[in-house]
Motif scaffolding. Structure first.
Motif, short mmCIF file in Angstrom:
data_model
loop_
_atom_site.label_atom_id
_atom_site.label_comp_id
_atom_site.label_asym_id
_atom_site.label_seq_id
_atom_site.Cartn_x
_atom_site.Cartn_y
_atom_site.Cartn_z
N ALA A 88 19.60 -91.95 10.79
CA ALA A 88 19.63 -90.34 10.79
C ALA A 88 18.48 -89.12 11.02
O ALA A 88 19.19 -88.24 11.37
N VAL A 89 17.47 -89.46 10.75
CA VAL A 89 16.69 -89.14 10.18
C VAL A 89 15.91 -88.96 11.63
O VAL A 89 14.77 -87.65 11.30
N ALA A 90 15.86 -89.69 12.47
CA ALA A 90 15.22 -89.75 12.84
C ALA A 90 14.98 -88.05 14.32
O ALA A 90 13.82 -88.40 14.64
N PRO A 91 15.77 -88.01 14.16
CA PRO A 91 15.87 -86.63 15.75
C PRO A 91 14.82 -85.91 14.97
O PRO A 91 14.74 -85.26 15.20
N LEU A 92 14.85 -85.07 13.35
CA LEU A 92 13.76 -84.39 12.17
C LEU A 92 12.79 -85.28 12.69
O LEU A 92 11.95 -84.06 12.98
N SER A 93 12.52 -86.30 12.62
CA SER A 93 11.15 -86.44 12.76
C SER A 93 10.60 -86.56 14.18
O SER A 93 9.30 -86.71 14.20
N VAL A 94 11.12 -87.09 15.13
CA VAL A 94 10.56 -86.16 16.38
C VAL A 94 10.09 -84.95 16.60
O VAL A 94 8.86 -84.97 17.20
N VAL A 95 10.99 -84.01 15.63
CA VAL A 95 10.46 -82.08 15.72
C VAL A 95 9.11 -82.26 14.72
O VAL A 95 8.31 -82.00 15.30
N PHE A 96 8.67 -83.32 13.83
CA PHE A 96 8.38 -83.03 12.54
C PHE A 96 6.74 -83.25 13.28
O PHE A 96 5.81 -82.84 12.72
N VAL A 97 6.95 -84.56 14.35
CA VAL A 97 5.86 -85.01 15.28
C VAL A 97 5.33 -83.98 15.79
O VAL A 97 3.95 -84.31 15.71
N VAL A 98 6.24 -84.16 16.83
CA VAL A 98 5.41 -83.48 17.76
C VAL A 98 4.46 -81.40 16.66
O VAL A 98 3.90 -81.36 17.16
N MET A 99 5.55 -80.72 16.05
CA MET A 99 5.13 -80.12 14.58
C MET A 99 3.74 -80.23 14.44
O MET A 99 2.65 -79.54 14.50
N ILE A 100 3.49 -80.89 13.92
CA ILE A 100 2.96 -81.62 13.02
C ILE A 100 0.90 -81.65 13.97
O ILE A 100 0.41 -81.85 13.62
N ALA A 101 1.96 -82.91 15.08
CA ALA A 101 0.52 -83.18 16.41
C ALA A 101 -0.23 -82.19 16.53
O ALA A 101 -1.43 -81.51 17.02
N ALA A 102 0.96 -81.47 17.00
CA ALA A 102 0.23 -79.83 17.83
C ALA A 102 -0.73 -78.91 17.20
O ALA A 102 -1.79 -78.58 17.93
N ASN A 103 -0.21 -79.16 15.07
CA ASN A 103 -0.69 -77.99 14.88
C ASN A 103 -2.01 -78.86 14.38
O ASN A 103 -2.87 -77.18 14.99
N ASN A 104 -2.40 -79.60 14.25
CA ASN A 104 -3.80 -80.25 14.23
C ASN A 104 -4.51 -79.78 15.81
O ASN A 104 -5.97 -80.02 15.76
N VAL A 105 -4.04 -80.94 16.98
CA VAL A 105 -4.37 -80.22 18.18
C VAL A 105 -5.08 -78.70 18.42
O VAL A 105 -6.09 -78.23 18.74
N THR A 106 -4.03 -78.47 17.39
CA THR A 106 -4.85 -76.14 17.88
C THR A 106 -5.89 -75.96 17.08
O THR A 106 -7.17 -75.43 16.87
N LEU A 107 -6.05 -76.95 15.46
CA LEU A 107 -6.75 -76.95 14.72
C LEU A 107 -8.28 -77.44 15.01
O LEU A 107 -9.47 -76.56 14.93
N MET A 108 -8.08 -78.42 15.71
CA MET A 108 -9.11 -78.84 16.76
C MET A 108 -10.30 -78.40 17.86
O MET A 108 -11.42 -78.45 18.07
N ASN A 109 -9.44 -77.20 18.44
CA ASN A 109 -10.21 -76.71 19.67
C ASN A 109 -10.05 -74.46 19.10
O ASN A 109 -10.35 -74.03 19.93
N ILE A 110 -9.32 -74.54 17.97
CA ILE A 110 -9.34 -73.31 17.46
C ILE A 110 -10.31 -73.19 16.33
O ILE A 110 -10.37 -73.33 15.20
N PRO A 111 -11.29 -72.12 17.06
CA PRO A 111 -11.77 -71.51 15.21
C PRO A 111 -11.31 -71.56 14.11
O PRO A 111 -9.48 -70.81 14.19
N VAL A 112 -11.35 -71.34 12.98
CA VAL A 112 -10.67 -71.12 11.27
C VAL A 112 -10.00 -69.63 11.50
O VAL A 112 -9.03 -69.31 10.91
N SER A 113 -11.03 -68.83 12.62
CA SER A 113 -11.50 -67.50 11.66
C SER A 113 -9.72 -67.16 13.08
O SER A 113 -8.86 -66.17 12.68
N PHE A 114 -9.89 -67.88 13.91
CA PHE A 114 -8.46 -67.66 15.10
C PHE A 114 -7.17 -68.17 14.82
O PHE A 114 -6.66 -68.73 16.01
N TYR A 115 -7.07 -68.99 13.68
CA TYR A 115 -6.11 -70.62 14.07
C TYR A 115 -4.46 -69.67 13.48
O TYR A 115 -3.88 -70.08 14.30
#
Length: 337
Positions: A88-115
């Protein structure tokens, strides 16, 4: 004395929020873009942090069953899950996974100053989804504040700042997923008895499972094999484990701050935190801040603050109108709420 105690409690909660949130950002940055302790595998980092969250919640649930008399432990769920709720929670989990994964990819490629600039469009997507999904009314004042935020984002991505394209795109993706995650969370919460910690347990169990095939598909298994010297480093795992604990702690700290402040004050606290984070990013990484870079950061921070101020004001006015129409003058109920 009571007032002084309340002020100290509020100040303590705010300082703790700043410390935990900023330290978490820098810990994740070290894990993904440090010359000495970095592995370019953001999905792996995020997976480990989800597994840590499950382990922490499981341990706290076991501690609650052993010591049910402790108030702090009473809020955490029992250490068990069922397959029906996981589905039942799986649809939310898919969105959650995309969100936090994209968040960390952003942080990997963007300086903290412009995060914060890379993720500036969160409020824009929040309004757009609110309008199309929930039918929320959008005033011209809200649109004006969003214009300031978008201007700051454009200055940061098309001006002399020239943020990394991949980091920016994943920042936009994370920004789009953030309000969708909030909307879906509200819909899923009744399935777990409105208990945010139970939802967190199920959500992170699902995420821990979903990240495994994603790591294989995106080639992170091979990346890990080529970085065994870092994987075998105790320093790497100290930072990794600390980031997982901080990621769990941020949920508790945010609740503490919200308890002691208003929504507008909480936004101001967040803007100040982002400002401190930017300054520390410049200091520790020696980021060059051109006039365009400074303008971009300022526009995003000011626009975000104005957005929350306008939305808070409009919400307060709507509440006053409803109160007048209903003939309600029960201040006690309002204070209790």
């Amino acid at each position: 004395m009571v007032v002084g105690g309340a002020v100290r409690a509020t100040a303590g909660a705010i300082c703790m929020y700043w410390a935990v949130s900023i330290t978490l950002i820098f810990a994740n940055k070290v894990l993904m873009s440090s010359a000495e302790y970095s592995i370019p595998a953001p999905l792996f980092v995020t997976w480990v942090q989800c597994v840590e969250t499950v382990a922490i919640l499981w341990a706290l649930g076991m501690a609650k069953e052993a010591r049910p008399d402790l108030p702090f432990l009473a809020q955490f769920p029992s250490p068990r899950v069922d397959s029906a709720t996981l589905q039942a929670v799986a649809p939310l989990s898919v969105v959650f996974v995309v969100m936090i994964a994209a968040n960390n990819v952003t942080l990997m490629n963007i300086p903290v100053s412009f995060y914060n600039v890379a993720k500036a469009l969160s409020v824009v997507f929040n309004v757009v989804l609110g309008y199309y999904v929930l039918g929320s009314v959008v005033s011209w004042r809200v649109l004006a504040t969003l214009g300031v935020v978008v201007m700051g984002f454009l200055v940061g991505t098309t001006g002399d700042v020239q943020l990394d394209m991949m980091g920016t795109l994943f920042g936009v993706l994370s920004s789009a997923m953030s309000p969708l995650n909030s909307i879906m969370t509200k819909k899923v919460l009744p399935l777990v008895g409105e208990d945010k910690w139970v939802l967190s347990l199920y959500n992170n169990v699902n995420a821990s499972l979903l990240f495994i095939p994603l790591m294989i598909i995106f080639g992170e298994v091979d990346t890990l094999r080529s970085h065994t010297h870092i994987l075998s480093s105790p320093h790497y795992w100290v930072i990794m484990l600390a980031s997982g604990v901080l990621g769990f702690a941020i949920g508790i700290v945010i609740v503490m701050v919200i308890k002691h402040t208003s929504p507008l004050t909480f936004c101001l606290v967040g803007v100040l935190k982002n400002s401190i984070q930017t300054v520390l990013g410049v200091y520790f990484y020696g980021t060059i801040m051109s006039s365009g870079a400074v303008l971009s950061v300022v526009l995003v921070l000011v626009g975000s603050l104005l957005y929350t101020y306008v939305r808070s004001s409009e919400s307060a006015n709507e509440a006053d109108v409803v109160k007048t129409v209903n003939g309600s003058d029960d201040d006690d109920d309002e204070c209790q709420a």
